[in-house]
Write a protein that holds these residues in place. Structure first.
Motif, short mmCIF file in Angstrom:
data_model
loop_
_atom_site.label_atom_id
_atom_site.label_comp_id
_atom_site.label_asym_id
_atom_site.label_seq_id
_atom_site.Cartn_x
_atom_site.Cartn_y
_atom_site.Cartn_z
N HIS A 233 -8.25 6.47 -8.63
CA HIS A 233 -7.10 5.61 -8.90
C HIS A 233 -6.57 4.95 -7.62
O HIS A 233 -5.40 4.56 -7.56
N GLU A 234 -7.42 4.81 -6.63
CA GLU A 234 -7.01 4.38 -5.30
C GLU A 234 -6.24 3.06 -5.29
O GLU A 234 -5.35 2.87 -4.47
N ASP A 235 -6.54 2.18 -6.19
CA ASP A 235 -5.83 0.90 -6.23
C ASP A 235 -4.55 0.97 -7.08
O ASP A 235 -3.87 -0.04 -7.26
N GLY A 236 -4.24 2.15 -7.58
CA GLY A 236 -3.04 2.32 -8.39
C GLY A 236 -3.24 2.07 -9.87
O GLY A 236 -2.36 2.36 -10.67
N ARG A 237 -4.40 1.55 -10.23
CA ARG A 237 -4.66 1.27 -11.65
C ARG A 237 -5.02 2.57 -12.38
O ARG A 237 -5.63 3.46 -11.83
N GLY A 238 -4.58 2.62 -13.61
CA GLY A 238 -4.92 3.77 -14.44
C GLY A 238 -3.99 4.95 -14.30
O GLY A 238 -4.23 5.99 -14.89
N ILE A 239 -2.93 4.80 -13.50
CA ILE A 239 -1.95 5.89 -13.43
C ILE A 239 -0.67 5.43 -14.10
O ILE A 239 -0.29 4.26 -14.04
N ASP A 240 -0.05 6.35 -14.77
CA ASP A 240 1.20 6.08 -15.45
C ASP A 240 2.32 6.21 -14.42
O ASP A 240 2.50 7.27 -13.82
N THR A 241 3.08 5.13 -14.23
CA THR A 241 4.17 5.16 -13.26
C THR A 241 5.53 5.30 -13.94
O THR A 241 6.56 5.14 -13.30
N GLY A 242 5.48 5.64 -15.23
CA GLY A 242 6.73 5.87 -15.95
C GLY A 242 7.26 7.27 -15.67
O GLY A 242 6.54 8.15 -15.18
N ASP A 243 8.54 7.45 -15.96
CA ASP A 243 9.15 8.76 -15.75
C ASP A 243 8.51 9.83 -16.62
O ASP A 243 8.04 9.54 -17.73
N VAL A 244 8.50 11.04 -16.11
CA VAL A 244 7.97 12.21 -16.79
C VAL A 244 9.14 13.15 -17.06
O VAL A 244 9.91 13.44 -16.13
N GLU B 20 0.97 15.83 -9.92
CA GLU B 20 1.25 16.27 -11.29
C GLU B 20 -0.03 16.57 -12.06
O GLU B 20 -0.03 17.41 -12.96
N ALA B 21 -1.12 15.93 -11.71
CA ALA B 21 -2.40 16.18 -12.39
C ALA B 21 -3.11 17.41 -11.85
O ALA B 21 -3.77 18.13 -12.60
N VAL B 22 -2.98 17.68 -10.55
CA VAL B 22 -3.80 18.71 -9.92
C VAL B 22 -3.00 19.88 -9.36
O VAL B 22 -3.34 21.04 -9.61
N PHE B 23 -1.95 19.59 -8.59
CA PHE B 23 -1.26 20.66 -7.87
C PHE B 23 -0.27 21.44 -8.72
O PHE B 23 -0.34 22.67 -8.80
N TYR B 24 0.65 20.76 -9.36
CA TYR B 24 1.72 21.48 -10.05
C TYR B 24 1.25 22.32 -11.24
O TYR B 24 1.80 23.40 -11.47
N PRO B 25 0.22 21.91 -11.98
CA PRO B 25 -0.27 22.82 -13.03
C PRO B 25 -0.74 24.17 -12.47
O PRO B 25 -0.55 25.21 -13.11
N PRO C 277 0.81 -1.22 0.00
CA PRO C 277 0.00 0.00 0.00
C PRO C 277 0.84 1.28 0.00
O PRO C 277 0.43 2.29 -0.57
N LEU C 278 2.01 1.22 0.61
CA LEU C 278 2.89 2.39 0.60
C LEU C 278 3.39 2.66 -0.81
O LEU C 278 3.39 3.81 -1.26
N ALA C 279 3.81 1.63 -1.51
CA ALA C 279 4.28 1.79 -2.89
C ALA C 279 3.17 2.38 -3.77
O ALA C 279 3.42 3.28 -4.57
N THR C 280 1.96 1.87 -3.61
CA THR C 280 0.83 2.39 -4.38
C THR C 280 0.59 3.86 -4.05
O THR C 280 0.38 4.68 -4.96
N LEU C 281 0.63 4.21 -2.77
CA LEU C 281 0.39 5.60 -2.38
C LEU C 281 1.48 6.52 -2.90
O LEU C 281 1.19 7.64 -3.33
N LEU C 282 2.74 6.07 -2.90
CA LEU C 282 3.82 6.89 -3.44
C LEU C 282 3.57 7.22 -4.91
O LEU C 282 3.68 8.37 -5.34
N ASP C 283 3.21 6.19 -5.69
CA ASP C 283 2.93 6.41 -7.11
C ASP C 283 1.70 7.28 -7.31
O ASP C 283 1.69 8.20 -8.14
N LEU C 284 0.65 7.01 -6.54
CA LEU C 284 -0.60 7.75 -6.67
C LEU C 284 -0.43 9.21 -6.26
O LEU C 284 -0.93 10.11 -6.94
N HIS C 285 0.30 9.45 -5.21
CA HIS C 285 0.53 10.82 -4.74
C HIS C 285 1.26 11.63 -5.80
O HIS C 285 0.86 12.76 -6.10
N ALA C 286 2.30 11.07 -6.38
CA ALA C 286 3.06 11.78 -7.43
C ALA C 286 2.15 12.10 -8.62
O ALA C 286 2.15 13.22 -9.13
N ALA C 287 1.37 11.11 -9.04
CA ALA C 287 0.47 11.33 -10.19
C ALA C 287 -0.58 12.38 -9.86
O ALA C 287 -0.90 13.23 -10.71
N ALA C 288 -1.12 12.35 -8.65
CA ALA C 288 -2.14 13.33 -8.26
C ALA C 288 -1.56 14.74 -8.19
O ALA C 288 -2.19 15.70 -8.65
#
Length: 186
Positions: free
Chosen positions: A144-155, A50-55, A37-48
């Protein structure tokens, strides 16, 4: 409260506690159960972020371009370390090294983000916007709570910033430069 800066800080607290909990575990099964769950949250947090905060930070922050370039680069380091853990059995030396890499990269990222990007955003974004972004941040994470549907590749950080500036209607140079100039003259 759904202020996005508070929600990001809440996730940071969860990361710190979850990494500390790993310190108390020994068996590979316990480590795997705690890490997943920690690994999933790390990936999800970064994606979130990049999708919402940094723009939004790019549009408002005083040092937003530099902060965003650094943050996206940090997210890549974290994503790479999380991906590396998936290549090794939980508890193995290689797995432990990858978890340590993720922890170190995440700790450095959180400190910089808390001291720079979040503080900058709070100074330049009103409470109404922060609340709206918080709702969007929570919705993204729920979707994306289960980690599905987020791109975990480098940006690519520079491409990311250029794309966000283009979306915001800022002029971006056609030569691939970010147009922020050198730091020597500042």
């Amino acid at each position: 409260m759904t202020d996005i800066t508070s929600l990001i800080l809440d996730d940071h607290d969860r990361f710190r506690r979850a990494f500390a909990e790993l310190d108390d575990l020994d068996s590979p099964d316990e480590l795997a159960r705690a890490w997943a769950p920690l690994a999933t949250l790390l990936d999800l947090h970064a994606a979130a972020e990049e999708a919402v905060f940094y723009p939004e930070l790019i549009q408002r922050g005083a040092d937003a371009e530099d902060e965003t370039l650094d943050a996206v680069g940090d997210h890549n380091d974290i994503r790479d370390a999380v991906a590396e853990t998936r290549r090794h059995p939980a508890g193995s030396a290689a797995w432990q090294a990858a978890v340590r890499q993720a922890r170190t990269a995440n700790s450095e990222h959180m400190a910089e983000e808390e001291d720079d990007a979040l503080a900058d955003f709070r100074r330049h974004a009103g409470p109404g916007l922060r609340e709206e972004l918080g709702r969007r941040f929570l919705a993204f994470k729920a979707e994306h709570e289960d980690g599905r549907g987020i791109d975990t590749g480098d940006v690519d950080p520079e491409r990311y910033v250029a794309k966000q500036e283009e979306k915001a209607g800022k002029d971006t140079p056609q030569d691939g430069s970010l147009g922020i100039g050198g730091l020597k003259e500042r």
